[in-house]
Design a protein around this motif. Structure first.
Motif, PDB file in Angstrom:
ATOM      1  N   VAL A  70       0.758  -1.062  -0.090  1.00  0.00           N
ATOM      2  CA  VAL A  70       0.072  -0.017  -0.257  1.00  0.00           C
ATOM      3  C   VAL A  70       1.097   1.296   0.012  1.00  0.00           C
ATOM      4  O   VAL A  70       0.469   2.385  -0.665  1.00  0.00           O
ATOM      5  CB  VAL A  70      -1.003   0.105   1.101  1.00  0.00           C
ATOM      6  CG1 VAL A  70      -1.707   1.272   1.334  1.00  0.00           C
ATOM      7  CG2 VAL A  70      -1.898  -1.028   1.012  1.00  0.00           C
ATOM      8  N   ARG A  71       1.828   1.514   1.004  1.00  0.00           N
ATOM      9  CA  ARG A  71       2.875   2.409   0.956  1.00  0.00           C
ATOM     10  C   ARG A  71       3.474   2.708  -0.524  1.00  0.00           C
ATOM     11  O   ARG A  71       3.685   3.633  -1.100  1.00  0.00           O
ATOM     12  CB  ARG A  71       3.895   2.346   1.770  1.00  0.00           C
ATOM     13  CG  ARG A  71       3.603   3.102   3.347  1.00  0.00           C
ATOM     14  CD  ARG A  71       4.848   2.834   4.088  1.00  0.00           C
ATOM     15  NE  ARG A  71       5.540   1.799   4.087  1.00  0.00           N
ATOM     16  CZ  ARG A  71       5.447   0.566   4.986  1.00  0.00           C
ATOM     17  NH1 ARG A  71       4.507   0.654   5.694  1.00  0.00           N
ATOM     18  NH2 ARG A  71       6.228  -0.540   4.922  1.00  0.00           N
ATOM     19  N   GLU A  72       3.974   1.565  -1.203  1.00  0.00           N
ATOM     20  CA  GLU A  72       4.666   1.632  -2.479  1.00  0.00           C
ATOM     21  C   GLU A  72       3.903   1.924  -3.675  1.00  0.00           C
ATOM     22  O   GLU A  72       4.118   2.663  -4.339  1.00  0.00           O
ATOM     23  CB  GLU A  72       5.499   0.576  -2.665  1.00  0.00           C
ATOM     24  CG  GLU A  72       6.591   0.770  -3.752  1.00  0.00           C
ATOM     25  CD  GLU A  72       7.445  -0.825  -4.089  1.00  0.00           C
ATOM     26  OE1 GLU A  72       7.794  -0.834  -5.134  1.00  0.00           O
ATOM     27  OE2 GLU A  72       7.419  -1.313  -2.919  1.00  0.00           O
ATOM     28  N   HIS A  73       2.564   1.358  -3.639  1.00  0.00           N
ATOM     29  CA  HIS A  73       1.852   1.650  -5.002  1.00  0.00           C
ATOM     30  C   HIS A  73       0.424   2.176  -4.510  1.00  0.00           C
ATOM     31  O   HIS A  73      -0.206   2.264  -5.565  1.00  0.00           O
ATOM     32  CB  HIS A  73       1.763   0.369  -5.517  1.00  0.00           C
ATOM     33  CG  HIS A  73       2.953  -0.562  -5.778  1.00  0.00           C
ATOM     34  ND1 HIS A  73       3.649   0.036  -6.790  1.00  0.00           N
ATOM     35  CD2 HIS A  73       3.552  -1.752  -5.340  1.00  0.00           C
ATOM     36  CE1 HIS A  73       4.793  -0.685  -6.766  1.00  0.00           C
ATOM     37  NE2 HIS A  73       4.817  -1.690  -6.089  1.00  0.00           N
ATOM     38  N   GLY A  74       0.246   2.336  -3.461  1.00  0.00           N
ATOM     39  CA  GLY A  74      -1.273   2.865  -2.875  1.00  0.00           C
ATOM     40  C   GLY A  74      -1.794   3.896  -3.846  1.00  0.00           C
ATOM     41  O   GLY A  74      -2.646   4.184  -4.289  1.00  0.00           O
ATOM     42  N   LYS A  75      -0.885   5.034  -3.871  1.00  0.00           N
ATOM     43  CA  LYS A  75      -1.102   6.506  -4.389  1.00  0.00           C
ATOM     44  C   LYS A  75      -1.350   6.079  -5.990  1.00  0.00           C
ATOM     45  O   LYS A  75      -2.360   6.754  -6.381  1.00  0.00           O
ATOM     46  CB  LYS A  75       0.053   7.378  -4.204  1.00  0.00           C
ATOM     47  CG  LYS A  75      -0.413   8.901  -4.398  1.00  0.00           C
ATOM     48  CD  LYS A  75       0.565   9.756  -4.167  1.00  0.00           C
ATOM     49  CE  LYS A  75       0.400  11.150  -4.486  1.00  0.00           C
ATOM     50  NZ  LYS A  75       1.537  12.231  -3.760  1.00  0.00           N
ATOM     51  N   ALA A  76      -0.436   5.468  -6.583  1.00  0.00           N
ATOM     52  CA  ALA A  76      -0.897   5.239  -7.926  1.00  0.00           C
ATOM     53  C   ALA A  76      -2.209   4.349  -8.435  1.00  0.00           C
ATOM     54  O   ALA A  76      -2.832   4.742  -9.383  1.00  0.00           O
ATOM     55  CB  ALA A  76       0.299   4.568  -8.657  1.00  0.00           C
ATOM     56  N   VAL A  77      -2.273   3.504  -7.394  1.00  0.00           N
ATOM     57  CA  VAL A  77      -3.444   2.441  -7.908  1.00  0.00           C
ATOM     58  C   VAL A  77      -4.916   3.433  -7.387  1.00  0.00           C
ATOM     59  O   VAL A  77      -5.797   3.431  -8.056  1.00  0.00           O
ATOM     60  CB  VAL A  77      -3.527   1.496  -6.713  1.00  0.00           C
ATOM     61  CG1 VAL A  77      -4.761   0.623  -6.648  1.00  0.00           C
ATOM     62  CG2 VAL A  77      -2.260   0.459  -7.186  1.00  0.00           C
ATOM     63  N   TYR A  78      -4.857   4.208  -6.070  1.00  0.00           N
ATOM     64  CA  TYR A  78      -6.008   5.132  -5.926  1.00  0.00           C
ATOM     65  C   TYR A  78      -6.239   6.261  -7.253  1.00  0.00           C
ATOM     66  O   TYR A  78      -7.339   6.521  -7.772  1.00  0.00           O
ATOM     67  CB  TYR A  78      -5.664   5.867  -4.862  1.00  0.00           C
ATOM     68  CG  TYR A  78      -6.948   6.541  -4.349  1.00  0.00           C
ATOM     69  CD1 TYR A  78      -8.181   6.125  -4.055  1.00  0.00           C
ATOM     70  CD2 TYR A  78      -6.773   8.029  -4.705  1.00  0.00           C
ATOM     71  CE1 TYR A  78      -9.371   6.884  -3.659  1.00  0.00           C
ATOM     72  CE2 TYR A  78      -8.200   8.760  -4.498  1.00  0.00           C
ATOM     73  CZ  TYR A  78      -9.053   8.074  -3.914  1.00  0.00           C
ATOM     74  OH  TYR A  78     -10.190   8.794  -3.661  1.00  0.00           O
ATOM     75  N   GLY A  79      -5.107   6.707  -7.657  1.00  0.00           N
ATOM     76  CA  GLY A  79      -5.217   7.698  -8.827  1.00  0.00           C
ATOM     77  C   GLY A  79      -5.833   7.040  -9.930  1.00  0.00           C
ATOM     78  O   GLY A  79      -6.637   7.457 -10.541  1.00  0.00           O
ATOM     79  N   PHE A  80      -5.350   5.836 -10.292  1.00  0.00           N
ATOM     80  CA  PHE A  80      -5.903   4.891 -11.314  1.00  0.00           C
ATOM     81  C   PHE A  80      -7.277   4.815 -11.192  1.00  0.00           C
ATOM     82  O   PHE A  80      -8.085   4.721 -11.930  1.00  0.00           O
ATOM     83  CB  PHE A  80      -5.086   3.863 -11.765  1.00  0.00           C
ATOM     84  CG  PHE A  80      -5.608   2.896 -12.726  1.00  0.00           C
ATOM     85  CD1 PHE A  80      -5.612   3.440 -14.157  1.00  0.00           C
ATOM     86  CD2 PHE A  80      -6.383   1.785 -12.664  1.00  0.00           C
ATOM     87  CE1 PHE A  80      -6.053   2.574 -14.990  1.00  0.00           C
ATOM     88  CE2 PHE A  80      -6.815   1.029 -13.498  1.00  0.00           C
ATOM     89  CZ  PHE A  80      -6.693   1.395 -14.901  1.00  0.00           C
ATOM     90  N   CYS A  81      -7.725   4.236  -9.913  1.00  0.00           N
ATOM     91  CA  CYS A  81      -9.030   3.949  -9.716  1.00  0.00           C
ATOM     92  C   CYS A  81      -9.843   5.073  -9.713  1.00  0.00           C
ATOM     93  O   CYS A  81     -11.239   5.071 -10.228  1.00  0.00           O
ATOM     94  CB  CYS A  81      -9.077   3.361  -7.958  1.00  0.00           C
ATOM     95  SG  CYS A  81      -8.504   1.925  -7.931  1.00  0.00           S
ATOM     96  N   LEU A  82      -9.386   6.086  -9.492  1.00  0.00           N
ATOM     97  CA  LEU A  82     -10.213   7.530  -9.290  1.00  0.00           C
ATOM     98  C   LEU A  82     -10.573   7.773 -10.838  1.00  0.00           C
ATOM     99  O   LEU A  82     -11.638   8.184 -11.319  1.00  0.00           O
ATOM    100  CB  LEU A  82      -9.476   8.651  -8.740  1.00  0.00           C
ATOM    101  CG  LEU A  82     -10.014  10.108  -8.540  1.00  0.00           C
ATOM    102  CD1 LEU A  82     -11.595   9.944  -7.731  1.00  0.00           C
ATOM    103  CD2 LEU A  82      -9.389  11.137  -7.962  1.00  0.00           C
ATOM    104  N   ARG A  83      -9.610   7.821 -11.709  1.00  0.00           N
ATOM    105  CA  ARG A  83      -9.733   8.019 -13.130  1.00  0.00           C
ATOM    106  C   ARG A  83     -10.855   7.018 -13.648  1.00  0.00           C
ATOM    107  O   ARG A  83     -11.570   7.265 -14.637  1.00  0.00           O
ATOM    108  CB  ARG A  83      -8.454   7.880 -14.008  1.00  0.00           C
ATOM    109  CG  ARG A  83      -7.440   8.923 -13.718  1.00  0.00           C
ATOM    110  CD  ARG A  83      -8.206  10.269 -14.568  1.00  0.00           C
ATOM    111  NE  ARG A  83      -7.140  11.359 -14.029  1.00  0.00           N
ATOM    112  CZ  ARG A  83      -7.634  12.400 -13.433  1.00  0.00           C
ATOM    113  NH1 ARG A  83      -8.691  12.675 -13.281  1.00  0.00           N
ATOM    114  NH2 ARG A  83      -6.868  13.545 -13.224  1.00  0.00           N
TER     115      ARG A  83
END
Length: 175
Positions: free
Chosen positions: A10-23
């Motif tokens: 989550v720390r390493e990839h959470g931000k990228a995954v959340y941004g993708f989910c938002l889009r």
């Protein structure tokens, strides 16, 4: 998967995954749900998450699969009992160094671009988001979607071309 492994993921990839989910989802509440479901599913599919592979691509592929399942279920529900959708405005771009006029123009351009991307068919929109918001290469997208690299390149090209034509067709302001 151990608790520490999940936290590191989550720390390493959470931000990228959340941004993708938002889009992908379009609305923050749907993105939040998709994000959480992605990590829950990743924990369930722990045996498929190999440390030598790209965990970010794995998480994004899980998110794409969950999103497709949601859309399929929503389409089925819509056919059974049609319900109107509420439209949420896209978040405004914030640039503290820009003047109010520049900020407004930037926000308008961003909204037009996002609106054009949302009008694309899902088969064009998903590779576009994976490439530009998740910063995945063509090879990674091809592996994630289980399609040939040439197909990914073709879909990215078609998506860009379609967005360009949509933006040019809008007489508000040249992009």
């Amino acid at each position: 998967m151990e608790h520490e492994q999940l936290e590191a993921l989550v720390r390493e990839h959470g931000k990228a995954v959340y941004g993708f989910c938002l889009r992908l989802a379009g609305k923050q509440t749907d993105a939040d749900d998709l994000y959480q479901e992605t990590f829950v599913k990743a924990v369930e599919l722990n045996r498929e998450l190999d440390g030598g592979r790209n965990p970010k691509a794995f998480l994004l592929s899980v998110a794409v699969g969950l999103h497709r399942n949601r859309r399929r279920k929503a389409a089925w529900r819509q056919r059974i009992a049609p319900v109107g959708e509420f439209v949420e405005e896209a978040a405004a771009a914030r640039d503290e160094t820009a003047s109010p006029e520049e900020a407004l123009l930037l926000r308008e351009r961003r909204n037009r671009l996002l609106g054009a991307a949302e009008r694309l068919d899902e088969r064009l929109r998903i590779p576009l988001y994976l490439h530009y918001t998740a910063d995945l290469s063509v090879e990674e997208i091809a592996a994630l979607l289980r399609i040939p690299q040439g197909t990914v390149k073709s879909r990215l090209h078609k998506a860009r071309k379609r967005i360009k034509s949509l933006l040019e067709a809008d007489p508000l302001e040249p992009f």
